[in-house]
Scaffold this active site. Structure first.
Site, PDB file in Angstrom:
ATOM      1  CE  LYS A  65      -4.136  -2.022   2.094  1.00 21.03           C
ATOM      2  NZ  LYS A  65      -5.160  -1.888   3.153  1.00 21.03           N
ATOM      3  CG  ASP A 101      -8.038   0.287   3.551  1.00 18.27           C
ATOM      4  OD1 ASP A 101      -8.771  -0.505   2.932  1.00 18.27           O
ATOM      5  OD2 ASP A 101      -6.799   0.257   3.489  1.00 18.27           O
TER       6      ASP A 101
END
Length: 277
Positions: A65, A101
């Site tokens: 990420k 997220d």
């Protein structure tokens, strides 16, 4: 058909292909979605190859990420603040990066679980990437207090100070170690953003951090009643949840970002949920 994928290492456990295939079927979108395992030192090369083959976008999972954020040339404010991206979109030489997220977490808590965040006391356990990605959307939801607790208090303080330096969370966002929790009082929402549940480890939490009509939320999903959720249940917490709703909601955000239509998440959450027993 348009091609999408999730890239990670390892990737065999990923539910993303199943989720996005269900979304495509429900919304009538013509696309394929696969899982790609990239070498630990080969994220950029893997993305380059996928783009060269006509790929339109990817989801990104651990451990890439942070690299995904660095790879992009158009980074959203959310991804920039989080220092990580979980979705990329490709348009010729342009690569956009987003982080959904935290939005997925907040939407699951407020819309699916019916638990307001505004005006309430929220405790986030852990100071790693999962916690960092959640803080900005949690702050935007308007909590009365947002406390980050971590085994290493210094790491929690560094995380919070990085947000204060951006002008975020002053007067609301604070940090400490496990030893500080008995003095913090109770929290309406307690979120486990550590990896402890992956190894079935308990956290050193005093029962006094929970309130009976509150919510205990474990970002880990599919593990049933994790040690964290068991601690909360034994403390009398009335609402327990794992991270399956967060997983599906962040996927829906990425799908809508790519395709311009947001799928109904409830049927997919129901399919993926396991009993918390």
């Amino acid at each position: 058909m348009d091609r999408y994928a999730v890239i990670g290492h390892p990737i065999g456990h990923s539910q993303s292909p199943r989720i996005h295939t269900l979304f495509a079927q429900a919304t009538g979108q013509a696309l394929t979605y696969t899982a790609i395992e990239a070498p630990l030192d080969g994220f950029a090369a893997t993305v380059d190859a996928f783009r060269a083959a006509g790929g339109r976008g990817v989801n990104v999972t651990l451990p890439f990420k942070v690299e995904a954020c660095a790879y992009a040339n158009d980074v959203s404010e959310r991804a920039r603040i989080a220092g990580a991206a979980n979705a990329l979109a490709f348009d010729g030489p342009r690569c956009r990066a987003e982080n959904f997220d935290g939005i997925g977490l907040v939407r699951d808590i407020t819309a699916n679980l019916g638990q307001p965040i505004a005006g309430r006391r929220v405790l986030v356990l852990g100071a790693g990437g999962a916690a960092r990605g959640a803080l900005q959307p949690l702050l935007a939801a308007g909590p009365e207090r947002l406390f980050v607790a971590n085994r290493s208090a210094d790491k929690a303080h560094e995380l919070v100070q990085s947000f204060h330096a951006l002008g975020l969370g002053r007067g609301v966002l604070a940090a400490g170690g496990w030893a500080d929790l008995p003095a913090t009082g109770a929290f309406d929402i307690v979120i486990n953003a550590t990896s402890a549940s992956l190894t079935a480890d308990a956290l050193p939490l005093p029962a006094g951090v929970f309130v009976r009509d509150g919510l205990a939320y474990d970002m880990v999903y599919g593990k049933g009643l994790t040690p964290f959720l068991r601690q909360a249940r034994e403390a009398g917490v009335g609402h327990l949840a794992d991270g399956v709703g967060m997983l599906v909601e962040q996927a829906a955000e990425a799908f809508a970002w790519w395709r311009g239509v947001r799928p109904d998440t409830r049927p997919v959450i129901d399919q993926l949920s396991v009993p918390l027993t």
